[in-house]
Design a protein around this motif. Structure first.
Motif, PDB file in Angstrom:
ATOM      1  N   LEU A 139       0.833  -1.202   0.000  1.00 38.19           N
ATOM      2  CA  LEU A 139       0.000   0.000   0.000  1.00 38.19           C
ATOM      3  C   LEU A 139       0.868   1.253   0.000  1.00 38.19           C
ATOM      4  CD1 LEU A 139      -2.724  -1.095   2.598  1.00 38.19           C
ATOM      5  CD2 LEU A 139      -2.996  -0.968   0.131  1.00 38.19           C
ATOM      6  N   ASN A 140       1.927   1.229   0.823  1.00 40.38           N
ATOM      7  CA  ASN A 140       2.762   2.430   0.925  1.00 40.38           C
ATOM      8  C   ASN A 140       3.496   2.750  -0.367  1.00 40.38           C
ATOM      9  OD1 ASN A 140       2.275   3.387   3.564  1.00 40.38           O
ATOM     10  ND2 ASN A 140       3.470   1.687   4.399  1.00 40.38           N
ATOM     11  N   ARG A 141       3.757   1.720  -1.165  1.00 39.38           N
ATOM     12  CA  ARG A 141       4.410   1.990  -2.437  1.00 39.38           C
ATOM     13  C   ARG A 141       3.488   2.755  -3.382  1.00 39.38           C
ATOM     14  NH1 ARG A 141       5.839   4.063  -5.609  1.00 39.38           N
ATOM     15  NH2 ARG A 141       7.193   3.748  -7.392  1.00 39.38           N
ATOM     16  N   HIS A 142       2.190   2.553  -3.219  1.00 36.51           N
ATOM     17  CA  HIS A 142       1.265   3.084  -4.229  1.00 36.51           C
ATOM     18  C   HIS A 142       0.430   4.275  -3.783  1.00 36.51           C
ATOM     19  CE1 HIS A 142       2.312  -1.010  -5.587  1.00 36.51           C
ATOM     20  NE2 HIS A 142       2.237  -0.479  -6.774  1.00 36.51           N
ATOM     21  N   TRP A 143       0.375   4.505  -2.468  1.00 37.57           N
ATOM     22  CA  TRP A 143      -0.407   5.646  -1.981  1.00 37.57           C
ATOM     23  C   TRP A 143       0.348   6.423  -0.916  1.00 37.57           C
ATOM     24  CZ3 TRP A 143      -3.104   1.088  -3.186  1.00 37.57           C
ATOM     25  CH2 TRP A 143      -4.112   1.239  -4.162  1.00 37.57           C
ATOM     26  N   ALA A 144       0.112   7.724  -0.880  1.00 37.96           N
ATOM     27  CA  ALA A 144       0.649   8.563   0.187  1.00 37.96           C
ATOM     28  C   ALA A 144      -0.492   8.946   1.108  1.00 37.96           C
ATOM     29  CB  ALA A 144       1.272   9.820  -0.406  1.00 37.96           C
ATOM     30  N   THR A 145      -0.294   8.781   2.388  1.00 37.60           N
ATOM     31  CA  THR A 145      -1.318   9.177   3.351  1.00 37.60           C
ATOM     32  C   THR A 145      -0.940  10.516   3.953  1.00 37.60           C
ATOM     33  OG1 THR A 145      -0.190   8.247   5.241  1.00 37.60           O
ATOM     34  CG2 THR A 145      -1.599   6.760   3.985  1.00 37.60           C
ATOM     35  N   GLY A 146      -1.830  11.035   4.760  1.00 39.60           N
ATOM     36  CA  GLY A 146      -1.546  12.300   5.440  1.00 39.60           C
ATOM     37  C   GLY A 146      -0.898  12.102   6.785  1.00 39.60           C
ATOM     38  N   GLN A 147      -0.219  10.979   6.963  1.00 44.42           N
ATOM     39  CA  GLN A 147       0.512  10.765   8.206  1.00 44.42           C
ATOM     40  C   GLN A 147       1.951  10.372   7.858  1.00 44.42           C
ATOM     41  OE1 GLN A 147      -1.679   7.616  10.133  1.00 44.42           O
ATOM     42  NE2 GLN A 147      -1.199   6.107   8.556  1.00 44.42           N
ATOM     43  N   SER A 148       2.754  10.123   8.892  1.00 48.39           N
ATOM     44  CA  SER A 148       4.167   9.857   8.649  1.00 48.39           C
ATOM     45  C   SER A 148       4.382   8.407   8.234  1.00 48.39           C
ATOM     46  CB  SER A 148       4.964  10.126   9.914  1.00 48.39           C
ATOM     47  OG  SER A 148       4.687   9.118  10.860  1.00 48.39           O
ATOM     48  N   SER A 149       5.555   8.130   7.707  1.00 47.49           N
ATOM     49  CA  SER A 149       5.823   6.759   7.277  1.00 47.49           C
ATOM     50  C   SER A 149       5.881   5.813   8.479  1.00 47.49           C
ATOM     51  CB  SER A 149       7.121   6.690   6.480  1.00 47.49           C
ATOM     52  OG  SER A 149       8.166   7.249   7.222  1.00 47.49           O
ATOM     53  N   LEU A 150       6.192   6.343   9.665  1.00 45.98           N
ATOM     54  CA  LEU A 150       6.158   5.485  10.858  1.00 45.98           C
ATOM     55  C   LEU A 150       4.731   5.034  11.147  1.00 45.98           C
ATOM     56  CD1 LEU A 150       8.517   7.291  13.382  1.00 45.98           C
ATOM     57  CD2 LEU A 150       8.783   4.984  12.472  1.00 45.98           C
ATOM     58  N   GLU A 151       3.807   5.988  11.089  1.00 42.77           N
ATOM     59  CA  GLU A 151       2.407   5.657  11.354  1.00 42.77           C
ATOM     60  C   GLU A 151       1.839   4.769  10.248  1.00 42.77           C
ATOM     61  OE1 GLU A 151       2.217   9.786  11.609  1.00 42.77           O
ATOM     62  OE2 GLU A 151       1.238   9.833  13.560  1.00 42.77           O
ATOM     63  N   ASP A 152       2.427   4.870   9.058  1.00 41.28           N
ATOM     64  CA  ASP A 152       1.983   4.046   7.930  1.00 41.28           C
ATOM     65  C   ASP A 152       2.285   2.565   8.134  1.00 41.28           C
ATOM     66  OD1 ASP A 152       0.878   6.077   6.484  1.00 41.28           O
ATOM     67  OD2 ASP A 152       2.598   6.375   5.162  1.00 41.28           O
ATOM     68  N   GLN A 153       3.062   2.232   9.150  1.00 38.02           N
ATOM     69  CA  GLN A 153       3.337   0.813   9.386  1.00 38.02           C
ATOM     70  C   GLN A 153       2.151   0.123  10.060  1.00 38.02           C
ATOM     71  OE1 GLN A 153       6.023  -0.579   8.013  1.00 38.02           O
ATOM     72  NE2 GLN A 153       6.436   1.492   7.290  1.00 38.02           N
ATOM     73  N   HIS A 154       1.177   0.893  10.494  1.00 36.83           N
ATOM     74  CA  HIS A 154      -0.017   0.330  11.143  1.00 36.83           C
ATOM     75  C   HIS A 154      -1.053   0.054  10.052  1.00 36.83           C
ATOM     76  CE1 HIS A 154      -3.656   0.083  13.536  1.00 36.83           C
ATOM     77  NE2 HIS A 154      -2.966   0.188  14.657  1.00 36.83           N
ATOM     78  N   LEU A 155      -1.282  -1.209   9.775  1.00 36.65           N
ATOM     79  CA  LEU A 155      -2.127  -1.558   8.631  1.00 36.65           C
ATOM     80  C   LEU A 155      -3.521  -0.948   8.745  1.00 36.65           C
ATOM     81  CD1 LEU A 155      -2.602  -3.085   6.003  1.00 36.65           C
ATOM     82  CD2 LEU A 155      -3.043  -5.156   7.338  1.00 36.65           C
ATOM     83  N   GLY A 156      -4.099  -0.986   9.945  1.00 35.76           N
ATOM     84  CA  GLY A 156      -5.446  -0.450  10.130  1.00 35.76           C
ATOM     85  C   GLY A 156      -5.501   1.039   9.830  1.00 35.76           C
TER      86      GLY A 156
END
Lengths: 341, 531, 442
Positions: free
Chosen positions: B192-209
């Protein structure tokens, strides 16, 4: 009731030394867990009782056999007499004094000695912090080695590097505190490498590795020296600000916390009880740091989400500023690529 | 992070929705992946607590260790896991296609083409997060040196028959996952992280939910709000709405629910063991089953949301079309899979605990070359990735404004046409800098000649125009064409061959010694494992 | 006791050559701090090995280094038959080599067989197979060579002299190599660390005197970057002087030039501000300093010549951390009409020498420090290229930035801790520079 600093908290200061809020709250001994709960953003830290039980059983195993198991891990097969002095005493001051005495006696005796949970004290920002390493080994030649027992495994001689790093920083605090005692003890010297003991592979058999903590020591020394600036931070607070978690209302506490600037970064989430509170504030203010420290690198003087996007869209900012110019090019290239879909 | 992805994150903050980081899918997705969601016991390495595993989103197989410190139950779990995973792996080993591989002829020392089998498809294991990938490695390491009773009748605690084999496969998947762009073992968060950018940090992006909350958001709620609920939201009993994606469990779950349930299970087992007659034994067995069922229910409650989240991630990714060169990388994965299949068939021993000097250097070289290849291929496949390289001055898109024919000054002149091109990009070009474009999927080289007064660039094409004096049709761009040029090469050069293991030089410790202890020795036994 | 640099250096060189030519060890390691005469040593050792009749291969890391060595060898010993093994790329070697009569060039090792000395890059040597091993090798810049590169070539020689500077930039890998951390042969580590881990008894030497760094710089560079292997300057205070024909106009750039001429160091400090990497003010300040350096008729007096030597553009370099910074400074210099001054990143300035360097501090204007910007070797390269003076341009606030740098580095078991730490080295250099600070608001 102040919440005394422990080694873990001291070591954690290095995680975000630029945060005045954390420095002040920790330096003043505020219970941040209780504070965070009262502010409505409780910390998500906790320990599983399975890990707790396993950790205790492992530590007992490491210290078994009158310290001989530990000395074996230090590479000493035949230690001769091993002293394991009694360190119990009334109150923390009593235990600190008892520890200092035991260290002196063991050093004079010139034999191996194992101090099980000694208590050390270190002055931090004007008040004493009490530190309790898992063990300290006194060598016959007067060297003292800090022993740190952890429950993460060493598998084929390697271990989780971030956990080893945290253990090294924690141990460096003990080394620093021990050095104060050693300075007053004839013939004593504190080793600048510590013995890290962990379960071996998938067993609960102990294995150990010597970790050089010189780097962590120099960082910790500098951080502790900086902590004395807490008075300066406190002096800048408005009159009447207090962090009495039990006595104050949530609203009062919120205002008090707000009066000390934070330096939130996502790394705080795993290192500070107040992180979720500060994150909310940072996000509310649109701070780009909330997306990660590295995000700031290319944004120059632009510090909020709104400013950056406005500059990228050409609504604000000086087109000659390289940051603004790069942002506009980035936005144009991104839009062009997305239009290809 | 490149400025373009930073912008995407900021736009995600503003819009409350994740923003695209790619216009195509950059990883291979199997039609029939195996999803594995493992849980582990806190404080103990390699003591699994449970898992959901399977290829059908609607029918996961639940595996549970009711008492994680019981070696027999642990082995039973691993045997069950082998029973799920190995038939899946085996289903790919027999379907092969003929392929060519170049080998060195031992007699002549020359490179020759040999025809070999290549598995037509390969297994794909998807776990929730990076920690899951690490756990697959850990499981592999804990199993591959185990011995079965058949291998060693003397072994005090023989492992179930297929467990060491499962360890070898998981180890292989775990090692392969370190190769950039590989897809035998993937994590949902990385995908998911390869294909989308979220509005949070990459650390928080490790939480799948939390990550899915941004990407798969619907309704009026913002990604940030949904993510916050996924991170911290708890029910009145203090349990998380969105349990961690594992393998670690939530301490509150361990302490309030799991520990009492395991205690009841232990008591029921003791009671059963001390039963004095058949009737009370039956009754106590019933109680044991009740206790066990309760643990299974609890573990399932922690696993199921993650299981669904992984499959949802797969669905989201399937909506993106695959990048053109993704299949090429998957072929490499198939080679890797075939190679390990062959090693197992040939009876080779399990992967050693630590690589020797030559193997380590080979792996590093292979991964570095895979990394540059991945970067090049993603940029060629995806204009959004290319945009990042353009911004960095490593690529440019230019319109051809003039083509001037010219030839090399040799006895047999070859075409060396000059192109005048115009671009708004700012590539880092110096005299003689080579640039490449993709021509029918193959790179064509040009070199930078000069910048003109008006800012246009002059390039000289140097290859892929055929052998005659006149360039082959279609091999020279025409006026008006818009072409993407890169300053980086599209293919990787073949690195130098390293010495054989047996010829490890003295600088690196000499050849591996044969008199060192048996590398396959099983790990030490822990008394505490036994109840 | 007085320190005779010439005698100390000669003694070190004699010891190195004795071990190389007559010792029993398969390897000899030489640490060479900046400007300590590494190239001279390599040329000398090559000539002595050749005259002793030992076929020699030389391994360097870049084509430029290889060509430079070939030219130096030919200059010293024009008759020596030298082979330059090169790649199949277009323009694979310096055209100047074509003028050398006894240098044979080829892309095939077989064509060069029998020559006294064959020189190439590690990358090219790695492709040489099925040849008789050379009796001896010299591995140059061995600390910048990766362990796996040594693995690929070590089978080509029986014995070797490894020479390099441990203080410069470490080799790196673009993919993670953590799984091999702590292994003696970690392929991503430096060639020397693997070599010494497996052969701890090899003789290790170091060159004790820097002929490049002036007396004003050697103590700082030695303390900050070589705390356990100190070195001295070959010259004394007063041996070198920097003078200007034109008096200061009182501007920041002129004042910092005077400070640097006087003390060997100058810090031009701009007001604190978070800036992009290519901070326009800082870039312009760097360019102005260079412009004034030339305009004011700078001249250098040194032990090399009795009379002042005019400071020409080719004796000046500008160092940066990033390529885009170098590009921006080049543009700014062109705007001011300056040509011929080298502007490059630390990576590319390794091994080079100038009279005066102007450095854009890697942490200037940054919001935070990163491992890249803190890397010891980067600062060491930038602070040790000059014979006379080094001028650093920087935004205020770097000390605070360093203090606020989170130190949460992971620690790998079994990996020898590298000293000094970049964070500490940065503090050390900065506190020294602060003594030579000129604050300036452009």
């Amino acid at each position: 009731m102040p919440h005394p600093l422990d080694a873990r908290a001291l070591a954690a200061l290095a995680a975000n030394p630029g945060c005045r809020r954390r420095a002040l709250l920790d330096g003043a001994g505020v219970d941040k867990t209780a504070l965070a709960s009262k502010l409505g953003s409780p910390a998500a830290f906790g320990q599983s009782q399975f890990a707790f039980m396993r950790g205790n059983a492992f530590e007992a195993k490491v210290k078994a056999d009158g310290g001989r198991e530990l000395l074996r891990l230090l590479g000493i097969a035949e230690p001769g007499t091993v002293r394991v002095p009694e360190l119990a005493a009334a109150g923390p001051e009593g235990r600190v004094a008892r520890t200092a005495l035991a260290l002196r006696e063991a050093t004079e005796a010139g034999t191996w000695a194992l101090l099980d949970h000694p208590l050390l004290s270190l002055e931090v920002a004007g008040s004493p912090a009490h530190l309790e390493p898992d063990a300290v080994v006194v060598h016959p030649d007067g060297r003292w080695t800090v022993v740190e027992i952890k429950s993460f495994p060493m598998i084929d001689g390697a271990a989780d590097a971030s956990k080893v790093g945290a253990a090294a920083r924690q141990s460096a605090v003990y080394v620093l505190a021990l050095e104060r005692v050693a300075a007053l003890t004839r013939g004593a010297e504190v080793a600048h490498s510590v013995l890290l003991v962990c379960p071996k592979d998938f067993s609960n058999l102990p294995t150990a590795s010597v970790v050089d903590v010189r780097k962590q020591l120099s960082v910790t020394r500098r951080q502790l020296a900086r902590l004395t600036r807490i008075e300066e931070i406190a002096a800048a607070l408005p009159d009447g600000v207090t962090f009495d978690v039990e006595g104050c209302s949530a609203r009062e506490l919120e205002a008090a916390v707000e009066s000390v600037p934070h330096a939130y970064a996502p790394e705080c989430l795993s290192a500070c009880e107040l992180a979720f509170h500060c994150r909310e504030r940072a996000r509310g203010a649109g701070a780009v740091e909330a997306l990660g420290r590295s995000v700031r690198g290319e944004l120059g003087g632009l510090t909020t989400v709104g400013d950056v996007l406005a500059a990228a869209r050409g609504e604000e900012g000086d087109a000659d500023d390289p940051t603004v110019e790069a942002l506009r090019r980035a936005a144009a290239l991104r839009a062009e690529a997305l239009a290809c879909r | 992070m490149s400025l373009i992805s930073t912008l995407a994150r900021l736009e995600a903050v503003e819009s409350g929705r994740a923003q695209p980081l790619a216009t195509v899918r950059h990883r291979h997705l199997s039609d029939r992946p195996l999803v594995l969601v493992p849980l582990t016991t806190a404080g103990e390495a390699g003591a699994p607590l449970g898992a959901l595993v399977g290829t059908d989103p609607g029918e996961p197989r639940l595996l549970v260790v009711a008492q994680p410190r019981d070696r027999d139950l642990r082995f039973a779990f691993l045997a069950d896991l082998a029973e799920e995973v190995l038939p899946y792996v085996d289903s790919f080993t027999d379907v092969v296609e003929a392929a060519e591989r170049s080998e060195t002829d031992p007699e002549t020392g020359k490179k020759v083409k040999v025809e070999v089998d290549l598995c037509a498809d390969a297994p794909q294991v998807i776990v929730p997060s990076r920690a899951g990938i690490e756990y697959v490695r850990l499981l592999g390491r804990s199993m591959r040196f185990r011995r079965t009773a058949e291998q060693d009748p003397e072994t005090p605690f023989p492992a179930p028959p297929r467990v060491p084999l499962l360890g070898r496969w998981l180890t292989h998947f775990g090692e392969r996952a370190r190769v950039p762009g590989s897809s035998l073992l993937l994590s949902a968060t990385d995908l998911l992280n390869r294909h989308w950018a979220t509005g949070q940090s990459s650390l928080e992006d490790q939480h799948l939910g939390a990550l899915l909350a941004w990407i798969d958001a619907d309704g009026p709620e913002s990604g940030a709000e949904a993510a916050l609920r996924a991170e911290l939201g708890r029910d009145p009993q203090g349990q998380l709405f969105c349990p961690p994606a594992g393998p670690a469990t939530d301490p509150a779950f361990d302490n309030r629910l799991l520990a009492p349930a395991i205690e009841r299970f232990d008591r029921a087992r003791q009671a059963l063991a001390s039963a004095e007659d058949g009737e009370s034994a039956d009754e106590r067995l019933g109680e044991l089953h009740v206790a066990e069922r309760e643990i299974r229910r609890l573990i399932l409650s922690q696993l199921r949301p993650t299981w669904d989240a992984v499959w949802r991630s797969v669905e989201l990714l399937r909506e993106l079309p695959a990048g053109e060169r993704v299949a090429d990388r998957w072929t490499r994965d198939r080679w890797s899979f075939t190679g390990h299949r062959d090693r197992i068939v040939a009876g080779e021993p399990p992967q050693p605990r630590r690589d020797d000097a030559v193997t380590a250097a080979q792996k590093l070289a292979a991964r570095e070359s895979a990394q540059s290849q991945l970067e090049a291929q993603e940029a060629l496949d995806d204009p959004l990735v290319l945009a990042g390289r353009r911004l960095a001055g490593e690529a440019f898109v230019a319109e051809v404004v003039e083509v001037t024919m010219a030839w090399s000054e040799s006895k047999r002149p070859s075409p060396r046409p000059l192109l005048t091109v115009r671009t708004d990009d700012r590539p880092h070009l110096g005299e003689g800098t080579k640039v490449y474009r993709s021509l029918e999927g193959k790179p064509q080289t040009a070199e930078f000649v000069r910048s003109e007064e008006d800012g246009s660039l002059v390039l000289r094409i140097t290859d892929r125009m055929g052998r005659s004096k006149e360039p082959a049709p279609g091999s020279v761009p025409e006026k008006g064409e818009r072409i993407a040029w890169t300053l980086f090469e599209h293919d990787q050069r073949v690195g130098a061959k390293l010495p054989e293991r047996e010829e490890t030089p003295w600088t690196h410790g000499g050849p591996p010694r044969s008199d060192t202890p048996d590398p396959e020795l099983p790990d030490a036994v822990t008394p505490e494992d036994l109840l | 006791m007085s320190f005779d640099p010439g005698a100390e250096a000669a003694r070190a060189t004699a010891g190195i050559l004795a071990d190389t030519l007559h010792g029993d060890a398969r390897g000899v390691v030489v640490d060479s701090p900046p400007g300590a005469g590494k190239s001279t040593l390599v040329v000398r050792a090559a000539l002595e090995l050749a005259s002793a009749g030992r076929p020699l291969m030389v391994v360097a890391q870049t084509n430029a280094q290889v060509d430079d060595l070939v030219l130096r060898l030919a200059e010293k010993e024009p008759e020596l038959p030298v082979g330059r093994l090169h790649s199949n790329d277009s323009d694979p070697y310096d055209k100047a080599l074509d003028d050398l009569e006894n240098v044979r060039k080829s892309s095939k090792a077989g064509d060069l067989a029998g020559l006294d000395v064959v020189i190439s890059t590690a990358a090219k040597w790695a492709h040489v197979k099925n040849v008789e091993p050379w009796a001896h090798a010299i591995v140059d810049e061995a600390y910048q060579m990766r362990s796996d590169a040594l693995l690929a070539v070590a089978g080509l020689f029986e014995r070797a002299l490894f020479v390099g500077d441990p203080g410069q930039l470490d080799p790196f890998s673009v993919v993670g190599a953590e799984q091999w951390a702590g292994l003696s042969y970690d392929p991503s580590a430096s060639a020397v660390s693997t070599l010494l881990a497996h052969n701890p008894d090899l003789p290790q030497h170091r060159l004790p005197v820097s002929w490049r760094l002036p007396a004003s710089a050697a103590p700082l560079v030695s303390d900050a970057f070589y705390p356990y292997t100190r070195f001295r300057s070959g010259t004394d205070h007063g041996d070198r002087r920097l003078t200007f024909g034109v008096a200061s106009d009182g501007s920041g750039p002129d004042r910092v030039l005077d400070e640097a001429a006087e003390s060997g160091w100058g810090l031009l400090e701009l007001p604190a501000r978070r800036t992009p990497r290519t901070d326009p003010e800082a870039v312009r300040a760097v360019a102005l300093v260079v412009r004034r350096l030339l305009d004011r008729g700078g001249a250098a007096v040194s032990e090399r010549a009795p009379d002042p030597v005019p400071l020409t553009p080719d004796r000046i370099a500008v160092g940066t951390a990033h390529r885009d910074q170098a590009a921006a400074i080049r543009a700014a210099l062109a705007e001011l009409g300056v040509a011929g001054v080298t502007v490059d990143t630390a990576n590319r300035l390794q091994g080079r020498e100038y009279d005066v360097t102007v450095v854009l501090h890697p942490l200037s204007g940054r919001p935070d420090a990163t491992a890249f910007h803190l890397e010891t070797g980067r600062l060491c390269v930038l602070a040790s290229r000059h014979r006379h003076a080094c001028i650093v341009v920087c935004r205020a606030g770097v000390a605070e930035l360093l203090d606020e740098h989170p130190s949460t580095e992971p620690v790998q078991l079994g990996v020898t801790v590298k000293f000094p730490d970049g964070w500490e080295a940065n503090h050390a250099v900065l506190s020294h520079l602060t003594e030579h600070r000129v604050s300036w608001r452009p």
